[in-house]
Design an enzyme around this catalytic site. Structure first.
Site, PDB file in Angstrom:
ATOM      1  N   SER A 191       0.572  -0.776   0.313  1.00 37.81           N
ATOM      2  CA  SER A 191       0.153   0.567   0.021  1.00 37.81           C
ATOM      3  C   SER A 191       1.065   1.415   0.076  1.00 37.81           C
ATOM      4  CB  SER A 191      -0.545   0.277   1.082  1.00 37.81           C
ATOM      5  OG  SER A 191      -0.083   0.041   3.015  1.00 37.81           O
ATOM      6  N   ASP A 192       1.992   1.257   0.428  1.00 36.33           N
ATOM      7  CA  ASP A 192       2.756   2.168   0.788  1.00 36.33           C
ATOM      8  C   ASP A 192       2.849   3.072  -0.565  1.00 36.33           C
ATOM      9  OD1 ASP A 192       3.046   0.340   2.298  1.00 36.33           O
ATOM     10  OD2 ASP A 192       4.328   1.329   3.746  1.00 36.33           O
ATOM     11  N   ALA A 193       3.443   2.113  -1.294  1.00 40.30           N
ATOM     12  CA  ALA A 193       4.237   1.947  -3.141  1.00 40.30           C
ATOM     13  C   ALA A 193       2.621   3.734  -3.452  1.00 40.30           C
ATOM     14  CB  ALA A 193       4.334   0.787  -3.682  1.00 40.30           C
TER      15      ALA A 193
END
Length: 402
Positions: A191-193
């Site tokens: 998700s961070d990406a």
């Protein structure tokens, strides 16, 4: 809420809109409601201006000595090209644009020039190492300096010439490449990406006029959303390892900052999208679904718990997730996308929570350290990405229209 002497001026603003949000204004004084509402809105805006200025100045003045951060994170934190500082500069650039602070523009420009507008090149495909490109491209937009994005363009052209073909399942490598959790991180499988990379590709299309960069990013973004977004909960799994994982209390694990990364990215992307882009409505629809899921998870104290569906997992405040989520919700209210009163109340409660986490000198407390799951956090914990989240929230709250 206890108001200390040090925070008296800062928190005074919230005494006014706390009354409004709790419904304590009686029918007998409705004639004054409009005036009080205007005063409350102005107080929120002023509070945001104060917080943003304090937090930005404190962090800029504490970039050279990282004694306030655990030593094990010093190497990752001190590199301006790494995602930790990149997340700070994304927040700082939004704040700087909002208040038109010439000194901060000069600071950002000097840092970028000192790095020769470079990226960390030992992980060429890794989203984290594309994040600083958002700031370089922002500088191009602000200053007209087209040299600022040349290294990014060269790298992205190389990626487009040979795009990664791996799947999105997070499987740890037998022989792990440095700072890769698994082969899927050649794509955006966590998700961070979605905060780190897609907007860089979008901005590159915007400044070059070449749609090929965002065409690739748009496709990859939605592949990740289709894989990690839970329609049931309106939340994002951090990566595939969390699909079946349960917390100590038997709850599904949805990480606050992991969701905050995506939820903050959505307004940033939508703001940069051309009005007639065919994916625009799809981004807004995802934004509204995620907003609804996040709204249900907010604690009564205004913070979002580190584990969104298990507030008893980590009971302390956590500011990085709360900052990103408050920013995202405030943007929706300000732009007429979230019109229900419950969203306005959530924003005000989130902003009050953020205020409680800021020292009078601008130091940001209660920031969960580098990680990928709901981990413990203590008051003295701080990090640059947490300041970036606060600055995003402050920038949007300075325009509060609730």
């Amino acid at each position: 809420m206890v108001i200390t002497k040090q925070n008296k001026n800062r928190l005074a603003a919230f005494g006014l809109f706390s009354v409004l949000s709790s419904g304590l204004i009686g029918c007998g004084v409705q004639s004054n409601t409009s005036e009080v509402s205007v005063q409350a809105t102005a107080s929120v805006q002023q509070s945001a201006l104060n917080i943003g200025k304090q937090a930005a100045n404190w962090q800029v003045n504490h970039l050279d000595n990282l004694d306030y951060i655990a030593k094990r994170y010093h190497n990752a934190t001190k590199d301006p090209k790494n995602w930790i500082q990149a997340a700070f500069y994304i927040g700082l650039s939004e704040w700087t644009k909002t208040v038109n602070d010439g000194e901060l523009i000069s600071h950002i420009d000097q840092v970028a020039k000192a790095e020769n507008y470079g990226l960390r090149m030992h992980r060429k495909t890794h989203a984290d190492d594309h994040a600083i490109g958002q700031t370089y491209l922002w500088l191009t937009e602000q200053t007209g300096n087209h040299e600022a994005y040349k290294p990014i363009q060269q790298l992205f052209d190389d990626i487009l010439a040979n795009p990664p073909q791996v799947g999105l399942k997070m499987e740890e490598e037998k022989k792990t490449r440095f700072a890769f959790e698994g082969p899927c991180q050649d794509r955006w499988c966590w998700s961070d990406a979605l905060f780190m990379a897609p907007r860089t590709w979008l901005k590159l299309s915007n400044v070059t006029g070449n749609p090929k960069y965002f065409e690739y990013a748009d496709k990859e973004f939605w592949a990740t959303v289709d894989y990690l977004f839970s329609e049931e909960y309106g939340l994002f799994y951090r990566d595939s390892r969390y699909f079946e994982l349960k917390s100590d209390n038997g709850k599904p694990v949805f990480w606050s900052r992991g969701n905050g990364w995506v939820f903050a990215a959505l307004p940033l992307i939508i703001n940069d999208l051309p009005q007639d882009h065919p994916s625009r409505d799809r981004y807004i629809e995802l934004y509204k679904k995620n907003a609804a899921g996040l709204l249900r998870a907010q604690n009564p104290n205004g913070y979002w718990p580190a584990s969104l569906l298990d507030p008893n997992k980590v009971k302390t405040p956590e500011v990085s997730g709360t900052g990103f989520i408050t920013y995202g919700l405030a943007w929706g209210v300000n732009n007429g996308i979230l019109t229900e009163a419950k969203y306005k109340s959530a924003v005000l409660n989130g902003w009050r929570a953020i205020e409680q986490a800021i020292e009078p000198d601008g130091r940001v407390n209660w920031v969960q350290q580098v990680g990928k799951s709901p981990d413990p956090v203590k008051k003295s914990d701080t990090q640059l990405y947490g300041v970036g989240a606060v600055l995003l929230a402050a920038a949007e709250m300075s325009k509060w229209q609730g």
